[in-house]
Design an enzyme around this catalytic site. Structure first.
Site, short mmCIF file in Angstrom:
data_model
loop_
_atom_site.label_atom_id
_atom_site.label_comp_id
_atom_site.label_asym_id
_atom_site.label_seq_id
_atom_site.Cartn_x
_atom_site.Cartn_y
_atom_site.Cartn_z
N ALA A 1 -16.90 -5.39 -5.38
CA ALA A 1 -16.71 -4.96 -6.74
C ALA A 1 -17.10 -6.17 -7.47
O ALA A 1 -16.92 -7.45 -7.11
CB ALA A 1 -15.19 -4.67 -6.78
N GLY B 1 -6.37 -28.32 13.93
CA GLY B 1 -4.96 -27.85 13.05
C GLY B 1 -4.34 -27.06 14.12
O GLY B 1 -4.42 -26.19 14.52
N GLY C 1 -1.44 -25.50 13.13
CA GLY C 1 -0.77 -24.39 12.34
C GLY C 1 -0.53 -23.27 12.88
O GLY C 1 -0.58 -23.29 14.13
N VAL D 1 -9.55 -35.18 12.15
CA VAL D 1 -10.81 -35.09 12.83
C VAL D 1 -11.59 -35.24 11.64
O VAL D 1 -11.61 -34.92 10.41
CB VAL D 1 -11.08 -33.41 13.11
CG1 VAL D 1 -12.43 -33.09 13.39
CG2 VAL D 1 -10.31 -33.07 14.29
N SER E 1 -9.02 -24.27 12.52
CA SER E 1 -7.68 -23.48 11.83
C SER E 1 -6.92 -24.61 10.90
O SER E 1 -5.70 -25.10 11.23
CB SER E 1 -7.12 -23.06 12.96
OG SER E 1 -6.80 -24.06 13.98
N ASP F 1 -3.06 -12.90 -0.87
CA ASP F 1 -3.66 -14.32 -0.87
C ASP F 1 -4.41 -14.62 -2.09
O ASP F 1 -4.34 -15.94 -2.31
CB ASP F 1 -4.74 -14.33 0.39
CG ASP F 1 -3.75 -14.12 1.77
OD1 ASP F 1 -2.66 -14.02 1.75
OD2 ASP F 1 -4.51 -14.46 2.68
N ALA G 1 0.83 -11.48 5.04
CA ALA G 1 0.69 -10.07 4.96
C ALA G 1 1.99 -9.34 4.11
O ALA G 1 1.79 -8.51 3.27
CB ALA G 1 0.14 -9.40 6.05
N HIS H 1 24.85 -4.76 21.21
CA HIS H 1 24.73 -5.60 22.36
C HIS H 1 24.22 -4.81 23.50
O HIS H 1 24.74 -3.43 23.70
CB HIS H 1 26.40 -5.83 22.46
CG HIS H 1 26.49 -6.86 23.67
ND1 HIS H 1 26.29 -8.14 23.66
CD2 HIS H 1 26.97 -6.57 24.76
CE1 HIS H 1 26.40 -8.67 24.98
NE2 HIS H 1 26.95 -7.50 25.80
P1 NAI Z 1 -1.98 -23.89 8.57
O1 NAI Z 1 -1.81 -24.07 6.96
O2 NAI Z 1 -1.07 -22.95 9.08
O3 NAI Z 1 -2.14 -24.95 9.34
C1 NAI Z 1 -3.47 -25.93 9.15
C2 NAI Z 1 -3.12 -27.33 10.08
O4 NAI Z 1 -4.21 -28.15 9.95
C3 NAI Z 1 -2.19 -28.18 9.28
O5 NAI Z 1 -0.97 -28.52 9.94
C4 NAI Z 1 -2.75 -29.40 8.76
O6 NAI Z 1 -2.30 -30.66 8.78
C5 NAI Z 1 -4.11 -29.49 9.81
N1 NAI Z 1 -5.10 -30.11 9.36
C6 NAI Z 1 -5.87 -30.01 8.13
N2 NAI Z 1 -6.81 -30.64 8.33
C7 NAI Z 1 -7.07 -31.33 9.52
C8 NAI Z 1 -8.07 -32.44 10.01
N3 NAI Z 1 -8.98 -32.74 9.38
N4 NAI Z 1 -7.80 -32.53 11.13
C9 NAI Z 1 -6.53 -32.06 11.96
N5 NAI Z 1 -5.58 -31.36 11.45
C10 NAI Z 1 -5.96 -30.61 10.31
O7 NAI Z 1 -3.35 -22.91 8.64
P2 NAI Z 1 -3.98 -21.82 9.57
O8 NAI Z 1 -3.19 -22.13 10.93
O9 NAI Z 1 -5.62 -22.13 9.63
O10 NAI Z 1 -3.60 -20.64 8.90
C11 NAI Z 1 -4.10 -20.21 7.78
C12 NAI Z 1 -3.19 -19.15 7.32
O11 NAI Z 1 -3.19 -17.79 7.86
C13 NAI Z 1 -1.70 -19.45 7.36
O12 NAI Z 1 -1.21 -20.20 6.00
C14 NAI Z 1 -1.02 -18.07 7.12
O13 NAI Z 1 -1.12 -17.46 5.84
C15 NAI Z 1 -2.19 -16.91 7.84
N6 NAI Z 1 -1.79 -17.03 9.19
C16 NAI Z 1 -0.30 -16.35 9.29
C17 NAI Z 1 -0.12 -16.13 10.70
C18 NAI Z 1 1.44 -15.61 10.85
O14 NAI Z 1 2.21 -15.36 10.12
N7 NAI Z 1 1.65 -15.54 12.11
C19 NAI Z 1 -0.82 -16.18 11.75
C20 NAI Z 1 -2.00 -16.60 11.55
C21 NAI Z 1 -2.59 -16.80 10.24
#
Ligand code: NAI
Length: 455
Positions: free
Chosen positions: A114, A183, A185, A240, A267, A309, A317, A442
């Site tokens: 769109a 990453g 996360g 990194v 990530s 987002d 989500a 329980h």
């Molecule tokens: P995130 O924000 O959770 O984690 C990214 C990590 O990368 C952070 O800990 C940060 O300190 C690290 N980082 C950044 N630059 C870096 C570098 N140059 N070298 C090393 N570490 C570095 O992001 P992520 O895991 O990519 O997930 C993105 C989004 O996806 C989440 O915020 C969430 O919205 C969604 N998601 C949610 C899930 C869930 O709810 N279970 C599962 C997967 C994704």
């Protein structure tokens, strides 16, 4: 000649498809534009496919370590090709469900990218795939994309196919011998769990001194220990700085460290994706790359909303679902508003980790005086029955002056489900004394919330 509708929705992910469904239910005529696949990132390349991977890892890991539970087998293996096939089947089933529901609600789905053309008589004009639509209300739900940092070697690696984002890793045809995850996360940890169990030598390189970013520090440490037991190596406090075929370079305490590995998963977060929509044609305010929204998800342009987002608030989500409902309710004049203080966060590793509301760190930063109650999961009979040597915990943060729970954190089996009761207690502001009178089934691991409240 443009077709006229009551509402145009751009994007068919959780925010977009739910907004269209709810608006259709309320009797509005709706056009929904989707450029890739209905269901968006969540269904096609996020929440759902990763859960199929992780469920296979869970079954396999349980079976491998089943002897203590009286279960043993020879010749066990995890067949990655079969995991991929099942993932595709599950995704297709769910996308089919969304397609069916939209049809049932009489939503016109336009499978095209769109573009906002501007203001027109009758509202906002949007075009795509040869279709033109005009409506007085517009919901922008165009989602987000993985951050691909300008680190030397990254672009070349993505091009050559040895650097993956969360999108491509879910289609990887083989389990790499070694995988470097940049990453620590949510995405990084969930993928570390799957690929380590599937046989890859996994190294997570994380810039901060802890994994799982905003999670409670105790929970983060327990999760790290559990993943280490599965063979995942962690390099913390490591930024990194370069990527090349065969590994990455990281800076640790000012020193360069080489981390060898066959494949690299990036990530390091996601970012809203407003580009290409031509938002400027109707003057929608975008700040720091995200569409700015108010408590009803309205943008600065009357009649235009942004859910999911794309507004960069809490990019999950389940937040998107609620935001979509609030936006549609505002459009149809039903009182509702968006609250962000009780949105749970889950990492679907094994063990699962989850939290909602404040952590000790955020409470301290806000100057909130809280009492912390903490119990090992072993206080739940069900947990003991299912987890030999389990080290899960439950933490509740109580605001004594208000007599309410303001935060909860869990690590252990079913944390993703257990967190719901804490979410209700916090979100609805249920007083502790009332919470104590709730009857929990329980034996469940969820009883740990009640046990911790009484501890
Ligand atoms: P995130 O924000 O959770 O984690 C990214 C990590 O990368 C952070 O800990 C940060 O300190 C690290 N980082 C950044 N630059 C870096 C570098 N140059 N070298 C090393 N570490 C570095 O992001 P992520 O895991 O990519 O997930 C993105 C989004 O996806 C989440 O915020 C969430 O919205 C969604 N998601 C949610 C899930 C869930 O709810 N279970 C599962 C997967 C994704």
């Amino acid at each position: 000649m443009a077709d006229t509708y009551d509402l145009i929705v751009i994007g068919g992910g959780p925010a977009g498809y739910l907004a269209a469904e709810r608006a259709g239910e309320a009797g509005l005529s709706v056009a929904l534009f989707e450029k890739r696949a209905l269901g968006g990132v969540c269904l096609n390349e996020g929440c759902i496919p990763t859960k199929t991977f992780l469920n296979s890892a869970k079954i396999y890991a349980h079976a491998l370590h089943g002897e203590a539970y009286g279960v043993s087998a020879d010749g066990l293996r995890l067949d990655h090709a079969a995991v991929l096939k099942r993932k595709a089947d599950v995704v297709a089933k769910l996308v089919g469900g969304v397609t069916y529901t939209l049809k049932e609600k009489k939503v016109t789905v336009i499978e095209a990218e769109a573009r906002i053309e501007g203001k027109a008589e009758g509202g906002f004009a949007v075009s795509g795939g040869g279709a033109e639509a005009v409506a007085p209300k517009l919901i922008i739900a165009a989602g987000s994309k993985p951050i691909v940092p300008p680190i030397p070697g990254v672009a070349e690696g993505v091009e050559a196919g040895y650097v993956y984002t969360s999108r491509e890793i879910l289609d990887i045809g083989h389990v790499p011998e070694s995988l470097i995850i940049v990453g620590g996360g949510v995405i990084g940890l969930e993928m570390a769990d799957y690929f380590a169990v599937a046989g890859a030598k996994v190294t997570v390189v994380e810039m901060l001194d802890k994994i799982a970013g905003p999670f409670d520090r105790d929970i983060s440490q327990i999760l790290k220990k559990n993943l280490e037991a599965k063979g995942v190596a962690f390099l913390l406090g490591a930024k990194v700085t370069a990527v090349s075929k065969g590994g990455v370079k990281a800076e640790v305490n000012g020193e360069a460290v080489d981390v060898p590995g066959e494949a690299v998963l990036l990530s390091i977060g996601r970012r809203p994706a407003p580009e290409g929509l031509s938002l400027e044609k109707i003057g929608v305010l975008v700040e720091n790359g995200a569409v700015v929204t108010g408590t009803h998800l309205q943008t600065n342009v009357p009649g235009v909303y942004a859910a999911g987002d794309i507004n960069g608030k809490i990019m999950l989500a389940h937040t998107a679902y609620r935001e979509a409902e609030v936006a549609v309710n505002h459009i149809i004049g039903k009182p509702d508003d968006m609250k962000y203080d009780a949105i749970p966060s889950v990492i679907y590793t094994q063990p699962e980790a989850a939290y909602v509301g404040e952590t000790e760190e955020t409470a301290a930063a806000k100057g909130l005086r809280v009492t912390v109650k903490k119990l090992p999961m072993m206080y739940s009979g069900r947990y003991v029955a299912e987890n030999d040597g389990g080290d899960g915990i439950c933490k509740l943060l109580i605001d004594d002056s208000a007599g309410r729970i303001v935060g909860a954190g869990l690590i252990g089996g079913y944390a993703s489900e257990t967190i719901l009761s804490a979410t209700a207690l916090i979100g609805l502001g249920i007083p502790i004394e009332s919470a104590k009178r709730i009857v929990f089934p329980h034996p469940t691991v969820g009883e740990i919330i009640r046990e911790t409240l009484f501890s």
